[in-house]
Scaffold this motif. Structure first.
Motif, PDB file in Angstrom:
ATOM      1  N   ALA A   1      23.185 -42.569 -21.351  1.00 50.70           N
ATOM      2  CA  ALA A   1      24.412 -43.329 -21.105  1.00 50.70           C
ATOM      3  C   ALA A   1      25.140 -42.688 -19.935  1.00 50.70           C
ATOM      4  N   TYR A   2      25.736 -43.533 -19.116  1.00 49.70           N
ATOM      5  CA  TYR A   2      26.492 -43.038 -17.975  1.00 49.70           C
ATOM      6  C   TYR A   2      27.786 -42.366 -18.445  1.00 49.70           C
ATOM      7  N   ARG A   3      28.069 -41.186 -17.898  1.00 45.64           N
ATOM      8  CA  ARG A   3      29.415 -40.646 -17.965  1.00 45.64           C
ATOM      9  C   ARG A   3      30.147 -40.939 -16.656  1.00 45.64           C
ATOM     10  N   ILE A   4      29.463 -40.691 -15.548  1.00 47.83           N
ATOM     11  CA  ILE A   4      29.953 -41.045 -14.217  1.00 47.83           C
ATOM     12  C   ILE A   4      28.767 -41.585 -13.444  1.00 47.83           C
ATOM     13  N   LYS A   5      28.916 -42.746 -12.853  1.00 46.48           N
ATOM     14  CA  LYS A   5      27.829 -43.342 -12.087  1.00 46.48           C
ATOM     15  C   LYS A   5      27.909 -42.873 -10.648  1.00 46.48           C
ATOM     16  N   GLY A   6      26.746 -42.516 -10.105  1.00 46.67           N
ATOM     17  CA  GLY A   6      26.697 -42.039  -8.742  1.00 46.67           C
ATOM     18  C   GLY A   6      27.169 -43.086  -7.752  1.00 46.67           C
ATOM     19  N   THR A   7      27.879 -42.647  -6.756  1.00 45.88           N
ATOM     20  CA  THR A   7      28.439 -43.565  -5.770  1.00 45.88           C
ATOM     21  C   THR A   7      28.600 -42.832  -4.455  1.00 45.88           C
ATOM     22  N   ARG A   8      29.139 -43.512  -3.491  1.00 46.55           N
ATOM     23  CA  ARG A   8      29.393 -42.925  -2.184  1.00 46.55           C
ATOM     24  C   ARG A   8      30.897 -42.879  -1.956  1.00 46.55           C
ATOM     25  N   VAL A   9      31.414 -41.721  -1.634  1.00 44.32           N
ATOM     26  CA  VAL A   9      32.834 -41.528  -1.361  1.00 44.32           C
ATOM     27  C   VAL A   9      32.994 -41.303   0.129  1.00 44.32           C
ATOM     28  N   SER A  10      33.921 -42.007   0.713  1.00 42.65           N
ATOM     29  CA  SER A  10      34.130 -41.910   2.147  1.00 42.65           C
ATOM     30  C   SER A  10      34.537 -40.489   2.539  1.00 42.65           C
ATOM     31  N   GLY A  11      33.832 -39.928   3.485  1.00 47.81           N
ATOM     32  CA  GLY A  11      34.129 -38.596   3.964  1.00 47.81           C
ATOM     33  C   GLY A  11      33.466 -37.488   3.178  1.00 47.81           C
ATOM     34  N   ILE A  12      32.800 -37.809   2.061  1.00 47.43           N
ATOM     35  CA  ILE A  12      32.184 -36.776   1.219  1.00 47.43           C
ATOM     36  C   ILE A  12      30.668 -36.946   1.173  1.00 47.43           C
ATOM     37  N   GLY A  13      30.214 -38.174   0.926  1.00 50.38           N
ATOM     38  CA  GLY A  13      28.780 -38.423   0.846  1.00 50.38           C
ATOM     39  C   GLY A  13      28.395 -38.966  -0.513  1.00 50.38           C
ATOM     40  N   ASN A  14      27.123 -38.851  -0.838  1.00 48.70           N
ATOM     41  CA  ASN A  14      26.603 -39.370  -2.093  1.00 48.70           C
ATOM     42  C   ASN A  14      26.922 -38.418  -3.247  1.00 48.70           C
ATOM     43  N   LEU A  15      27.274 -38.990  -4.391  1.00 49.13           N
ATOM     44  CA  LEU A  15      27.534 -38.223  -5.608  1.00 49.13           C
ATOM     45  C   LEU A  15      26.519 -38.635  -6.660  1.00 49.13           C
ATOM     46  N   ALA A  16      25.892 -37.647  -7.316  1.00 49.39           N
ATOM     47  CA  ALA A  16      24.870 -37.927  -8.315  1.00 49.39           C
ATOM     48  C   ALA A  16      25.502 -38.465  -9.586  1.00 49.39           C
ATOM     49  N   SER A  17      24.723 -39.250 -10.324  1.00 43.56           N
ATOM     50  CA  SER A  17      25.186 -39.770 -11.613  1.00 43.56           C
ATOM     51  C   SER A  17      25.131 -38.669 -12.666  1.00 43.56           C
ATOM     52  N   GLU A  18      26.072 -38.729 -13.594  1.00 41.59           N
ATOM     53  CA  GLU A  18      26.102 -37.785 -14.716  1.00 41.59           C
ATOM     54  C   GLU A  18      25.833 -38.566 -15.997  1.00 41.59           C
ATOM     55  N   TYR A  19      24.826 -38.119 -16.755  1.00 36.98           N
ATOM     56  CA  TYR A  19      24.398 -38.815 -17.959  1.00 36.98           C
ATOM     57  C   TYR A  19      24.790 -38.027 -19.207  1.00 36.98           C
ATOM     58  N   VAL A  20      24.698 -38.722 -20.332  1.00 40.76           N
ATOM     59  CA  VAL A  20      24.895 -38.114 -21.656  1.00 40.76           C
ATOM     60  C   VAL A  20      23.675 -38.466 -22.493  1.00 40.76           C
ATOM     61  N   TRP A  21      23.101 -37.470 -23.161  1.00 43.49           N
ATOM     62  CA  TRP A  21      21.977 -37.725 -24.056  1.00 43.49           C
ATOM     63  C   TRP A  21      22.489 -38.487 -25.273  1.00 43.49           C
ATOM     64  N   THR A  22      21.936 -39.661 -25.526  1.00 49.83           N
ATOM     65  CA  THR A  22      22.356 -40.484 -26.664  1.00 49.83           C
ATOM     66  C   THR A  22      21.150 -40.819 -27.530  1.00 49.83           C
ATOM     67  N   ILE A  23      21.408 -41.031 -28.804  1.00 49.17           N
ATOM     68  CA  ILE A  23      20.377 -41.381 -29.788  1.00 49.17           C
ATOM     69  C   ILE A  23      20.749 -42.738 -30.373  1.00 49.17           C
ATOM     70  N   PRO A  24      19.887 -43.752 -30.266  1.00 51.78           N
ATOM     71  CA  PRO A  24      20.238 -45.089 -30.756  1.00 51.78           C
ATOM     72  C   PRO A  24      20.285 -45.152 -32.271  1.00 51.78           C
ATOM     73  N   GLN A  25      20.931 -46.203 -32.769  1.00 54.50           N
ATOM     74  CA  GLN A  25      21.035 -46.390 -34.214  1.00 54.50           C
ATOM     75  C   GLN A  25      19.680 -46.669 -34.852  1.00 54.50           C
ATOM     76  N   ALA A  26      18.762 -47.292 -34.084  1.00 57.74           N
ATOM     77  CA  ALA A  26      17.445 -47.597 -34.650  1.00 57.74           C
ATOM     78  C   ALA A  26      16.690 -46.322 -35.019  1.00 57.74           C
ATOM     79  N   PHE A  27      16.910 -45.241 -34.290  1.00 61.27           N
ATOM     80  CA  PHE A  27      16.261 -43.968 -34.635  1.00 61.27           C
ATOM     81  C   PHE A  27      16.768 -43.452 -35.985  1.00 61.27           C
ATOM     82  N   ASP A  28      18.075 -43.507 -36.212  1.00 64.44           N
ATOM     83  CA  ASP A  28      18.620 -43.057 -37.493  1.00 64.44           C
ATOM     84  C   ASP A  28      18.095 -43.907 -38.646  1.00 64.44           C
ATOM     85  N   ALA A  29      17.957 -45.218 -38.404  1.00 65.21           N
ATOM     86  CA  ALA A  29      17.448 -46.089 -39.470  1.00 65.21           C
ATOM     87  C   ALA A  29      15.966 -45.844 -39.737  1.00 65.21           C
TER      88      ALA A  29
END
Length: 454
Positions: free
Chosen positions: A105-133
């Protein structure tokens, strides 16, 4: 394993963000990799694009293992492609598979900021409900993990053990090395001659049977088999390097240090039987610093004579318990602070509490646009006035208020200052780091999850 009918599912794009996911946050990387292996066995991925990989395969598992090494999970696509020897397009395909399956799941999606450059996306490890079931896990709500596991039924114990064994094999597996080309100058015989024909003799030689006397007495030698590999026991140097690698992975301010240097620094505590948890607890007791210029020197200073102070396992266990209790208290304070700010600030932008900032905003919104005179001879534009009329205490109060609003996800003060006063004056007022964080949040919230009000 045969896929379960109807088990294929795809997470929609709006639900691929951490604030809208239907799954739960993985407490650590081992549990998350168990969910990834389960998704491969049950084939929970359904390709709806018509191109790209059609199922979760070995490349997806390799990408997941590399993602598990990042904490926080903020990898660059070029970095993953270089480590796995894959193309950038392949890495993007398999990251999309993990998001569509509900494992990222996205925490922050990578984008381009003017004057800075490209920023990498930051993810979160998630476990779906189907796995628990599917694993028959019992969960309850949690403030930090959305839901947390409190138990497992007997029907899922055997399968979760098999998943754990598979994950251990994945973590022990090393990256494949380059295969060496065969040496044609070797003197060893070949099964097929380079210029041979059908008349050439086989190099295997004639096949002969053992004598019957040996077969009767049972003296025939059994076929040779490969030797079973025994688990290697680490020596003193190996334990030092193991502790150094764990500290570099778990401690943020050590992530750029070399393993041999850290192994030499922690040699005394490693020989005394310390673990990475014991070292981190000792760092907490000694007091951690926010500004560390030389991480290896700071670690050497803090660990001096530590093995003589906490010389027994009981003392180290007490230090670890105290450290974990302080982490729990800090976590509860952060949750309480976020709730307080969420109740205090609503979605509608409010005017700043500082009278000086309110005067500046009102003057900028109500004043007519200034007429700028331009001198063609000198070719110089008049300078823009800054925030020099504010005192240092007022500027600090303004920045504290904007920082608190950013913690609640409100970028109103910074966006209003940039729109009305310009980015240069906004940086003078709020500081470059605070404006940069506000721009990053504003670019990350340009998703279909938010509806902007008037």
């Amino acid at each position: 394993m045969t896929p379960t009918p109807g088990s294929a599912s795809s997470v929609s794009v709006p639900h691929q963000w951490i604030n809208a996911t239907t799954g739960r946050i993985a407490p650590e990387r081992f549990s998350w990799l168990q969910a990834v292996v389960w998704a491969q066995e049950d084939q929970t991925y359904q390709n709806t694009c018509g191109h790209g990989p059609q199922h979760i395969g070995d490349t997806t598992l390799a990408v997941a293992v590399e993602l598990a090494r990042f904490n926080p999970c903020r990898p660059g696509i070029e970095t993953l492609a270089r480590r796995l020897n894959r193309s950038v397009r392949t890495i993007k395909y398999h990251l999309g598979i993990l998001r569509d399956t509900g494992l990222l799941a996205y925490r922050i999606k990578g984008t381009r900021v003017s004057g800075i450059g490209n920023l990498a996306s930051e993810y979160v490890w998630t476990i779906p409900q189907a796995f628990d079931a599917a694993l028959h896990l019992v969960t309850r709500t949690s403030d930090r993990l959305i839901r947390m596991v409190i138990g497992i039924k007997d029907a899922g114990r055997n399968r979760i053990k098999r998943l754990a064994c598979t994950v251990q094999q994945l973590l022990r597996k090393r990256r494949p090395r380059r295969t060496l080309r065969p040496n044609h100058n070797s003197r060893t015989t070949r099964c097929t001659p380079m210029r041979g024909s059908s008349e050439s003799l086989s190099t295997a030689g004639p096949t002969s049977l053992p004598p019957e006397s040996k077969l009767e007495t049972g003296e025939a030698s059994p076929p040779t088999r490969g030797k079973t590999r025994t688990r290697r026991v680490l020596n003193t140097t190996g334990r030092r390097f193991q502790l150094a690698r764990e500290l570099i992975e778990q401690t943020e301010w050590l992530n750029r240090c070399s393993v041999p240097r850290i192994a030499w620094i922690v040699r005394a505590v490693a020989d005394a039987g310390w673990t990475s948890t014991d070292v981190r607890a000792w760092l907490h007791l000694r007091g951690e610093s926010r500004h560390i210029r030389r991480p290896s020197g700071f670690l050497a200073t803090v660990l001096h004579n530590a093995e003589n102070v906490l010389d027994t396992p009981a003392k180290r266990a007490d230090a670890v318990a105290h450290w974990r209790a302080s982490l729990e208290v800090a976590r509860r304070e952060r949750i309480q602070s976020v709730r307080h700010h969420a109740e205090r600030f609503d979605d509608v932008w409010q005017q700043p509490a500082s009278p000086a900032v309110r005067r500046m905003v009102d003057a900028a919104l109500t004043a007519a646009p200034p007429v700028v005179s331009y001198d063609a001879d000198q070719d110089v534009l008049p300078a823009v006035s800054g925030v020099g009329e504010l005192s240092a205490a007022e500027v600090e109060a303004i920045r504290d208020e904007a920082r608190a609003r950013l913690m609640a996800g409100d970028t109103g003060p910074i966006s209003a200052a940039i729109a009305s006063l310009g980015r240069e004056i906004a940086c003078d007022l709020y500081g470059h780091d605070l404006v940069l964080r506000g721009l990053q949040l504003m670019s990350a919230t340009r998703s279909p999850l938010l509806s902007l009000g008037t």
